[in-house]
Design a protein around this motif. Structure first.
Motif, mmCIF file in Angstrom:
data_model
loop_
_atom_site.group_PDB
_atom_site.id
_atom_site.type_symbol
_atom_site.label_atom_id
_atom_site.label_comp_id
_atom_site.label_asym_id
_atom_site.label_seq_id
_atom_site.Cartn_x
_atom_site.Cartn_y
_atom_site.Cartn_z
ATOM 1 N N LEU A 88 -16.725 -3.495 6.280
ATOM 2 C CA LEU A 88 -15.788 -3.135 5.212
ATOM 3 C C LEU A 88 -14.969 -4.319 4.703
ATOM 4 O O LEU A 88 -14.704 -4.426 3.495
ATOM 5 N N ASP A 89 -14.577 -5.225 5.594
ATOM 6 C CA ASP A 89 -13.758 -6.374 5.168
ATOM 7 C C ASP A 89 -14.547 -7.296 4.247
ATOM 8 O O ASP A 89 -14.048 -7.751 3.214
ATOM 9 N N CYS A 90 -15.792 -7.536 4.619
ATOM 10 C CA CYS A 90 -16.647 -8.409 3.818
ATOM 11 C C CYS A 90 -16.896 -7.784 2.440
ATOM 12 O O CYS A 90 -16.758 -8.448 1.402
ATOM 13 N N ALA A 94 -8.017 1.216 -0.001
ATOM 14 C CA ALA A 94 -6.708 0.652 0.359
ATOM 15 C C ALA A 94 -6.829 -0.853 0.591
ATOM 16 O O ALA A 94 -5.989 -1.636 0.132
ATOM 17 N N LEU A 95 -7.885 -1.240 1.287
ATOM 18 C CA LEU A 95 -8.088 -2.660 1.580
ATOM 19 C C LEU A 95 -8.305 -3.459 0.294
ATOM 20 O O LEU A 95 -7.716 -4.530 0.104
ATOM 21 N N CYS A 136 -13.722 6.759 5.295
ATOM 22 C CA CYS A 136 -14.067 5.336 5.126
ATOM 23 C C CYS A 136 -13.734 4.870 3.715
ATOM 24 O O CYS A 136 -13.261 3.750 3.517
ATOM 25 N N GLU A 190 -13.769 -7.827 0.187
ATOM 26 C CA GLU A 190 -13.503 -9.145 -0.415
ATOM 27 C C GLU A 190 -14.351 -9.344 -1.673
ATOM 28 O O GLU A 190 -13.868 -9.816 -2.696
ATOM 29 N N ALA A 238 -7.271 -2.663 -2.668
ATOM 30 C CA ALA A 238 -6.001 -2.689 -3.417
ATOM 31 C C ALA A 238 -5.082 -3.785 -2.891
ATOM 32 O O ALA A 238 -4.455 -4.522 -3.672
ATOM 33 N N ILE A 239 -5.008 -3.924 -1.581
ATOM 34 C CA ILE A 239 -4.141 -4.962 -0.998
ATOM 35 C C ILE A 239 -4.672 -6.357 -1.320
ATOM 36 O O ILE A 239 -3.918 -7.262 -1.671
ATOM 37 N N LEU A 240 -5.994 -6.518 -1.223
ATOM 38 C CA LEU A 240 -6.581 -7.837 -1.529
ATOM 39 C C LEU A 240 -6.346 -8.220 -2.987
ATOM 40 O O LEU A 240 -6.033 -9.372 -3.303
ATOM 41 N N ALA A 288 -3.886 -7.160 -4.870
ATOM 42 C CA ALA A 288 -2.452 -7.454 -5.015
ATOM 43 C C ALA A 288 -2.161 -8.870 -4.514
ATOM 44 O O ALA A 288 -1.377 -9.606 -5.116
ATOM 45 N N GLU A 289 -2.834 -9.232 -3.443
ATOM 46 C CA GLU A 289 -2.651 -10.577 -2.879
ATOM 47 C C GLU A 289 -3.138 -11.629 -3.873
ATOM 48 O O GLU A 289 -2.446 -12.617 -4.142
ATOM 49 N N THR A 304 -8.279 -10.915 6.014
ATOM 50 C CA THR A 304 -8.864 -9.681 5.480
ATOM 51 C C THR A 304 -9.258 -8.760 6.630
ATOM 52 O O THR A 304 -9.012 -7.544 6.605
ATOM 53 N N GLU A 344 -11.426 5.966 1.693
ATOM 54 C CA GLU A 344 -9.971 5.816 1.540
ATOM 55 C C GLU A 344 -9.515 4.471 2.122
ATOM 56 O O GLU A 344 -8.702 3.757 1.527
ATOM 57 N N GLU A 345 -10.059 4.118 3.270
ATOM 58 C CA GLU A 345 -9.687 2.850 3.910
ATOM 59 C C GLU A 345 -10.203 1.653 3.099
ATOM 60 O O GLU A 345 -9.519 0.642 2.968
ATOM 61 N N ARG A 359 -14.759 10.112 15.421
ATOM 62 C CA ARG A 359 -15.136 10.174 14.000
ATOM 63 C C ARG A 359 -16.626 9.919 13.803
ATOM 64 O O ARG A 359 -17.273 10.576 12.984
ATOM 65 N N ILE A 392 -3.293 4.275 7.708
ATOM 66 C CA ILE A 392 -3.847 5.517 7.156
ATOM 67 C C ILE A 392 -3.998 6.569 8.256
ATOM 68 O O ILE A 392 -3.749 7.753 8.033
ATOM 69 N N TYR A 432 0.832 -1.213 0.000
ATOM 70 C CA TYR A 432 0.000 0.000 0.000
ATOM 71 C C TYR A 432 0.864 1.260 0.000
ATOM 72 O O TYR A 432 0.629 2.187 -0.781
#
Lengths: 217, 86
Positions: B33-35, B69-70, B63, B38, B72-74, B76-77, A84, B65-66, A183, A95, A38
């Motif tokens: 967000l994780d679900c 990012a998640l 939210c 994926e 993008a990493i998944l 890449a994986e 995940t 942005e996070e 937040r 972040i 990242y």
């Protein structure tokens, strides 16, 4: 690195030291690789940093993220793969750190001071470059009404938050910290501010569709 | 306070994207967000999934942005760019 099911991750991370230690190390390495990807591939604002510097950042963040994952194991609901879920925690941590570093000098007082130095309304209107004089007048009129609505419809706290988040693009997380709230609470405050502003403007006959069309490029 | 035109556009967009009261807050969004990430990383369209989360992501840059990012990493994986097996 061993591939584990969700159940195996939970079992190993809470198991005896000889089982827990390698699981912790696998998790840390996994998070570090994700964070490094990242930082190095998705963050153009960090492109000036050398690979070893990014690696060092990723290492520190992965260490902190691993601790946070372990501290929050009870909240894993199993809706996604465990890795995940853990990566989500790591991403948020990374972040957050980047936001804090970028906005370390940001203050709400500074925001007010900067607001004072914004051009007077007449200057702002003078910058209204519309080729059509009638259109320019209409836009100026609406600008004044929106300007006034910010003062009339919102509390000082709502105005401050909306200015920082919506106009100056400061992350909610940073603004929330400076306002002494979290937040989630700030999001709700902004939600109320947006709704009040919308209602106030609609009461004056300014629908969002009309305003969007008027100020489109 | 006097606004520039670009600030005004931002403000109008911000008002336009405001949603109904029954939508999610950051905490509830974060829990899903994780679900969601994926599913999106597997190629599902964000618009077809969890509309209430999607609505929140449209209104909340933090939210979003996070989430990005998640994902993008998944991705890449999945693409073997993280060398997890090593």
């Amino acid at each position: 690195m061993i591939e584990r099911t969700n159940e195996q991750w939970l079992s190993d991370l809470t198991g005896p030291p000889e089982v827990q230690a390698p699981a912790l190390e696998d998790l840390r390495q996994r998070l570090q690789r994700g964070i490094f990807y990242y930082l190095s591939r998705e963050r153009s604002d960090l492109s000036h940093l050398a690979t070893h510097e990014l690696n060092h950042m990723a290492e520190d963040l992965a260490q902190d993220a691993t601790l946070r994952v372990i501290a929050n194991l009870d909240s894993f609901r199993g809706d996604s793969r465990f890795t995940t879920w853990a990566t989500k925690i790591a991403v948020r941590l990374a972040i957050s750190d980047l936001r804090r570093a970028r906005y370390k000098d940001f203050s709400l007082d500074g925001l007010t001071a900067e607001g004072d130095t914004l051009p007077a309304t007449s200057d702002a209107l003078a910058s209204n470059h519309s080729p059509n004089p009638e259109h320019a007048t209409e836009r100026s009129d609406v600008m004044l009404k929106i300007d006034r609505a910010l003062d009339e419809a919102l509390t000082e706290r709502q105005r401050q938050a909306l200015t920082a988040v919506a106009l100056q693009d400061v992350p909610l997380e940073i603004v929330a910290e400076r306002m002494g709230t979290n937040r989630n609470a700030l999001y709700k405050l902004l939600h109320d501010a947006r709704r009040k502003l919308r209602q106030h403007l609609e009461a004056q006959g300014l629908s969002t569709d009309y305003m969007l069309k008027l100020f489109e490029d | 306070m006097a606004l520039h035109e670009d600030e005004l556009r931002k403000l109008i967009n911000c008002i336009v994207t405001s949603h109904q009261d029954d939508c999610l807050d950051c905490e509830s969004c974060g829990q899903q967000l994780d679900c969601l990430a994926e599913l999106v990383a597997q190629g599902r369209s964000l618009d077809d999934l969890m509309p209430e989360v999607t609505t929140h992501l449209c209104c909340c840059r933090d939210c979003f942005e996070e989430f990005e990012a998640l994902v993008a990493i998944l991705r890449a994986e999945q693409g073997g760019q993280l060398d997890i097996s090593g």
